[in-house]
Design a protein around this motif. Structure first.
Motif, PDB file in Angstrom:
ATOM      1  N   LEU A   1       0.820  -1.208   0.000  1.00 30.73           N
ATOM      2  CA  LEU A   1       0.000   0.000   0.000  1.00 30.73           C
ATOM      3  C   LEU A   1       0.855   1.259   0.000  1.00 30.73           C
ATOM      4  O   LEU A   1       0.610   2.182  -0.784  1.00 30.73           O
ATOM      5  CB  LEU A   1      -0.946   0.009   1.197  1.00 30.73           C
ATOM      6  N   VAL A   2       1.845   1.310   0.857  1.00 31.19           N
ATOM      7  CA  VAL A   2       2.698   2.498   0.914  1.00 31.19           C
ATOM      8  C   VAL A   2       3.455   2.674  -0.400  1.00 31.19           C
ATOM      9  O   VAL A   2       3.570   3.783  -0.919  1.00 31.19           O
ATOM     10  CB  VAL A   2       3.665   2.438   2.123  1.00 31.19           C
ATOM     11  N   ALA A   3       3.932   1.569  -0.975  1.00 34.70           N
ATOM     12  CA  ALA A   3       4.645   1.649  -2.249  1.00 34.70           C
ATOM     13  C   ALA A   3       3.743   2.163  -3.372  1.00 34.70           C
ATOM     14  O   ALA A   3       4.191   2.884  -4.259  1.00 34.70           O
ATOM     15  CB  ALA A   3       5.211   0.284  -2.621  1.00 34.70           C
TER      16      ALA A   3
ATOM     17  N   GLU B   1      -2.812  10.811   1.544  1.00 36.53           N
ATOM     18  CA  GLU B   1      -2.678  12.268   1.468  1.00 36.53           C
ATOM     19  C   GLU B   1      -1.466  12.748   2.252  1.00 36.53           C
ATOM     20  O   GLU B   1      -0.760  13.658   1.817  1.00 36.53           O
ATOM     21  CB  GLU B   1      -3.957  12.945   1.962  1.00 36.53           C
ATOM     22  N   ARG B   2      -1.229  12.137   3.391  1.00 35.56           N
ATOM     23  CA  ARG B   2      -0.059  12.513   4.191  1.00 35.56           C
ATOM     24  C   ARG B   2       1.227  12.200   3.428  1.00 35.56           C
ATOM     25  O   ARG B   2       2.149  13.010   3.400  1.00 35.56           O
ATOM     26  CB  ARG B   2      -0.081  11.775   5.519  1.00 35.56           C
TER      27      ARG B   2
ATOM     28  N   GLU C   1      11.600  14.182   3.374  1.00 30.78           N
ATOM     29  CA  GLU C   1      10.990  13.532   4.533  1.00 30.78           C
ATOM     30  C   GLU C   1      10.125  12.333   4.158  1.00 30.78           C
ATOM     31  O   GLU C   1       9.606  11.644   5.032  1.00 30.78           O
ATOM     32  CB  GLU C   1      10.137  14.558   5.298  1.00 30.78           C
ATOM     33  N   ARG C   2       9.979  12.085   2.865  1.00 28.71           N
ATOM     34  CA  ARG C   2       9.052  11.056   2.404  1.00 28.71           C
ATOM     35  C   ARG C   2       9.407   9.659   2.904  1.00 28.71           C
ATOM     36  O   ARG C   2       8.528   8.892   3.297  1.00 28.71           O
ATOM     37  CB  ARG C   2       8.958  11.063   0.883  1.00 28.71           C
TER      38      ARG C   2
ATOM     39  N   VAL D   1       8.305   9.329   6.543  1.00 27.59           N
ATOM     40  CA  VAL D   1       6.844   9.283   6.634  1.00 27.59           C
ATOM     41  C   VAL D   1       6.343   7.932   6.112  1.00 27.59           C
ATOM     42  O   VAL D   1       5.433   7.331   6.693  1.00 27.59           O
ATOM     43  CB  VAL D   1       6.210  10.461   5.860  1.00 27.59           C
ATOM     44  N   ALA D   2       6.941   7.416   5.056  1.00 30.01           N
ATOM     45  CA  ALA D   2       6.540   6.122   4.503  1.00 30.01           C
ATOM     46  C   ALA D   2       6.731   5.004   5.532  1.00 30.01           C
ATOM     47  O   ALA D   2       5.867   4.142   5.675  1.00 30.01           O
ATOM     48  CB  ALA D   2       7.329   5.824   3.233  1.00 30.01           C
ATOM     49  N   ARG D   3       7.840   5.027   6.247  1.00 30.61           N
ATOM     50  CA  ARG D   3       8.080   4.006   7.292  1.00 30.61           C
ATOM     51  C   ARG D   3       7.025   4.103   8.397  1.00 30.61           C
ATOM     52  O   ARG D   3       6.502   3.090   8.861  1.00 30.61           O
ATOM     53  CB  ARG D   3       9.490   4.154   7.874  1.00 30.61           C
TER      54      ARG D   3
END
Length: 141
Positions: free
Chosen positions: A14-16, A54-55, A63-64, A67-69
């Motif tokens: 999902l994050v990817a 959205e975040r 910072e991505r 935030v992804a982690r």
């Protein structure tokens, strides 16, 4: 089935996918999965998923990764809790995670019916057949 392992794989996918053009297909798959818990549950779970996306996409590049982690951990918890309440959905989430390749891209399954007299071309990359060639744009790779 180990719900935490399935949830971890699902969260990573999902994050990817959140910042990719294929996000809508992944979101639709998650809507179907969350639908196993009922309409109200699906709506709540999708709200959380949309807020996470959205975040991520609103985060500056530097910072991505951080935030992804963080989002991956939050989604792990969300998915594990959902699977504990809806264990029959674990196989669907595992299938979604398994469909991702080494780049984390989820492959869509498409069915085309009643298209006589026409051609259908669906591709996630470059396509070549006889004298026909179509190259995917470089930005998608």
């Amino acid at each position: 089935m180990d719900f935490m392992q399935v949830a971890a794989g699902g969260a990573a996918v999902l994050v990817a996918e959140m910042a990719k053009s294929s996000w809508e297909a992944v979101r639709a798959a998650m809507a179907r999965l969350f639908g196993r818990g009922g309409a109200e549950t699906a709506e709540q779970e999708l709200r959380l998923l949309d807020a996470a996306r959205e975040r991520l996409v609103g985060t500056v590049d530097g910072e991505r990764a951080s935030v992804a982690r963080t989002l991956e951990q939050q989604l792990l918890i969300q998915l594990a809790a959902f699977l504990q309440k809806n264990p029959e959905a674990a196989a669907d989430l595992q299938t979604l995670a398994d469909r991702s390749d080494e780049t984390g891209e989820v492959r869509a399954q498409v069915s085309v019916h009643h298209n006589t007299g026409s051609q259908v071309l669906i591709a996630g990359g470059s396509v070549t057949a006889h004298d026909f060639s179509y190259g995917a744009s470089q930005e998608r790779k």
